[in-house]
Design an enzyme around this catalytic site. Structure first.
Site, PDB file in Angstrom:
ATOM      1  N   HIS A 101       0.378  -0.748   0.026  1.00 37.99           N
ATOM      2  CA  HIS A 101       0.251   0.283   0.204  1.00 37.99           C
ATOM      3  C   HIS A 101       0.893   1.348   0.358  1.00 37.99           C
ATOM      4  CE1 HIS A 101       1.612  -0.373   4.489  1.00 37.99           C
ATOM      5  NE2 HIS A 101       1.035   0.675   4.096  1.00 37.99           N
ATOM      6  N   ASP A 103       0.383   4.929   1.722  1.00 39.48           N
ATOM      7  CA  ASP A 103      -0.368   5.457   3.167  1.00 39.48           C
ATOM      8  C   ASP A 103      -1.551   6.744   2.456  1.00 39.48           C
ATOM      9  OD1 ASP A 103       0.873   4.223   4.760  1.00 39.48           O
ATOM     10  OD2 ASP A 103       2.674   5.616   4.738  1.00 39.48           O
ATOM     11  N   HIS A 252       4.794   0.406   0.427  1.00 38.36           N
ATOM     12  CA  HIS A 252       5.239  -1.004   1.464  1.00 38.36           C
ATOM     13  C   HIS A 252       4.640  -2.121   1.718  1.00 38.36           C
ATOM     14  CE1 HIS A 252       4.115   2.783   3.339  1.00 38.36           C
ATOM     15  NE2 HIS A 252       3.590   1.715   3.812  1.00 38.36           N
ATOM     16  N   ARG A 267       5.266   6.910  13.538  1.00 33.03           N
ATOM     17  CA  ARG A 267       4.735   7.431  12.489  1.00 33.03           C
ATOM     18  C   ARG A 267       4.724   8.831  12.710  1.00 33.03           C
ATOM     19  NH1 ARG A 267       1.431   4.778   8.390  1.00 33.03           N
ATOM     20  NH2 ARG A 267       0.284   6.654   8.099  1.00 33.03           N
TER      21      ARG A 267
HETATM   22  C1  SIN Z   1       3.002   1.178   7.523  1.00 35.42           C
HETATM   23  O1  SIN Z   1       3.596   2.762   8.155  1.00 35.42           O
HETATM   24  O2  SIN Z   1       2.315   0.598   6.678  1.00 35.42           O
HETATM   25  C2  SIN Z   1       3.763   0.097   9.253  1.00 35.42           C
HETATM   26  C3  SIN Z   1       5.251  -0.497   8.279  1.00 35.42           C
HETATM   27  C4  SIN Z   1       6.236  -0.606   8.935  1.00 35.42           C
HETATM   28  O3  SIN Z   1       5.788  -0.964  10.254  1.00 35.42           O
HETATM   29  O4  SIN Z   1       7.264  -1.215   8.606  1.00 35.42           O
END
Ligand code: SIN
Length: 276
Positions: A101, A103, A252, A267
Site C-alpha cells: 500500500h 499510506d 510498502h 510514525r
Molecule cells: C506502515 O506504516 O504501513 C507500517 C510500516 C511498518 O510497520 O513497517
C-alpha cells in the site's frame, strides 16, 4: 547525484539508500535538510540507523518537509495527535500495513511521505519491503502504459480500517466512514515529473471505467506486477532505525512474521497534494 554533508549509500539501483553522517535528534542545518530531500527524491525511501529520536525531534523532522497530517483512519497518541503508534504484540489480531500500500491513498490528497521510527524489535523478522512505483511503471509494456493512461481507480479505506478498528484495540476507530477517492492510475510525481503506477493492493478496489470483471482482472495483473522483487528493497530494522519514504512513488509491506513477539515504533505523516 553528489552530496557534500551526507554519506548516502544506495541499497539497490532502483530504490532505497542508507544515510549516514547525520544526527536526527538535533535541529538540522539547511544543507542537511536539502540533501535529505535530494536523497529522498533520488532513492524514494531513505534509511537512518541509531537515531534515538523523541516525539519533538520526530515532529520537527517531519515538519521540515511539510505540514503533518493526522491519519484519517487511525487515532494518534492521546497527547500527540500527529504521531501514530505502529505496534504489534501477543495481543494483536492485525498490524498496520500487512499488504502492499501507499499510506492513505484513499484521501483526496494522499500524504507526501511518512517517517517511521522503530524502537523495539523482535529477535528476528519484522522487516519492511518497499516497492518503487517508478520502476513498476517503467516495467510495463508500451501498450499497457497506453491502455492505463486515461483510466482512474477508486481507493477506499473502509474495508481496511473499519475492520481493524473493530477487532483490535491497538487501533482506535476515528470515524465511522473513511474516505473513498478516485485517482489517475498513472501518476506524475510533482517534483521529479516521472510517471509512476498508482494503484495498491490494500486500498485500490475498482477501475470504474471498466466492467467489474475487467476491473478485477486488470487490478490483479497490476498487483502481481508490483510484487516483482526487481522493484523492491527490503529493510532490516535495528532498534532506533528510521525509514523515510516518499509515499507518492513507493508502496510498502510490513511483514508480520514475529507474532507473538513485540515490534513497536511511531510514525509521522507529511501532507501531500492532489494526484495528477
Ligand atoms: C506502515 O506504516 O504501513 C507500517 C510500516 C511498518 O510497520 O513497517
Amino acid at each position: 547525484m553528489s552530496y557534500d554533508v551526507l554519506d548516502v549509500r544506495p541499497l539497490t539501483k532502483r530504490i532505497g539508500a542508507e544515510i549516514f553522517n547525520v544526527d536526527l535528534t538535533k535541529t538540522l542545518k539547511n544543507k542537511e535538510l536539502e540533501e535529505i530531500h535530494t536523497a529522498l527524491m533520488e532513492h524514494q525511501v531513505i534509511f537512518f540507523r541509531d537515531q534515538n529520536i523523541d516525539h519533538e525531534s520526530h515532529k520537527r523532522l517531519g515538519r521540515a518537509f511539510g505540514e503533518l497530517v493526522q491519519h484519517s483512519g487511525v487515532a494518534g497518541l492521546p497527547d500527540e495527535p500527529d504521531i501514530v503508534r505502529i505496534h504489534g504484540d501477543h495481543n494483536s489480531v492485525a498490524v498496520a500495513g500487512e499488504d502492499w500500500h501507499s499510506d492513505m491513498s484513499f484521501d483526496e490528497k494522499p500524504p507526501m511521505g511518512s517517517i517511521l521510527h522503530i524502537h523495539t524489535l523482535p529477535e528476528s523478522g519484522g522487516d519492511t519491503l518497499f516497492a518503487s512505483a517508478y520502476a513498476a511503471y517503467d516495467g510495463l509494456s508500451e501498450p499497457m502504459k497506453a491502455f492505463l493512461a486515461p483510466l482512474t481507480a477508486v481507493h477506499d479505506g473502509n474495508h481496511v480500517f473499519g475492520i481493524i478498528a473493530d477487532e483490535d484495540t491497538t487501533y482506535q476507530r476515528k470515524a465511522n466512514r473513511f474516505a473513498t477517492t478516485r485517482h489517475p492510475i498513472i501518476r506524475t510525481h510533482p517534483v521529479t515529473k516521472r510517471k509512476l503506477l498508482f494503484v495498491n493492493q490494500l486500498y485500490t478496489t475498482k477501475i470504474p471505467e471498466l466492467s467489474d470483471k475487467e476491473s478485477a482482472g486488470v487490478l490483479k495483473v497490476l498487483f502481481d506486477h508490483i510484487n516483482d522483487p526487481n522493484f523492491h528493497v527490503r529493510f532490516r530494522w535495528r532498534p532506533n532505525s528510521i525509514a523515510f519514504w516518499d509515499n507518492r512513488c513507493t508502496q510498502h509491506f510490513a511483514v508480520w512474521d514475529y507474532f507473538p513477539e513485540t515490534r513497536s515504533g511511531f510514525r509521522v505523516t507529511i501532507a501531500g497534494d492532489k494526484v495528477y
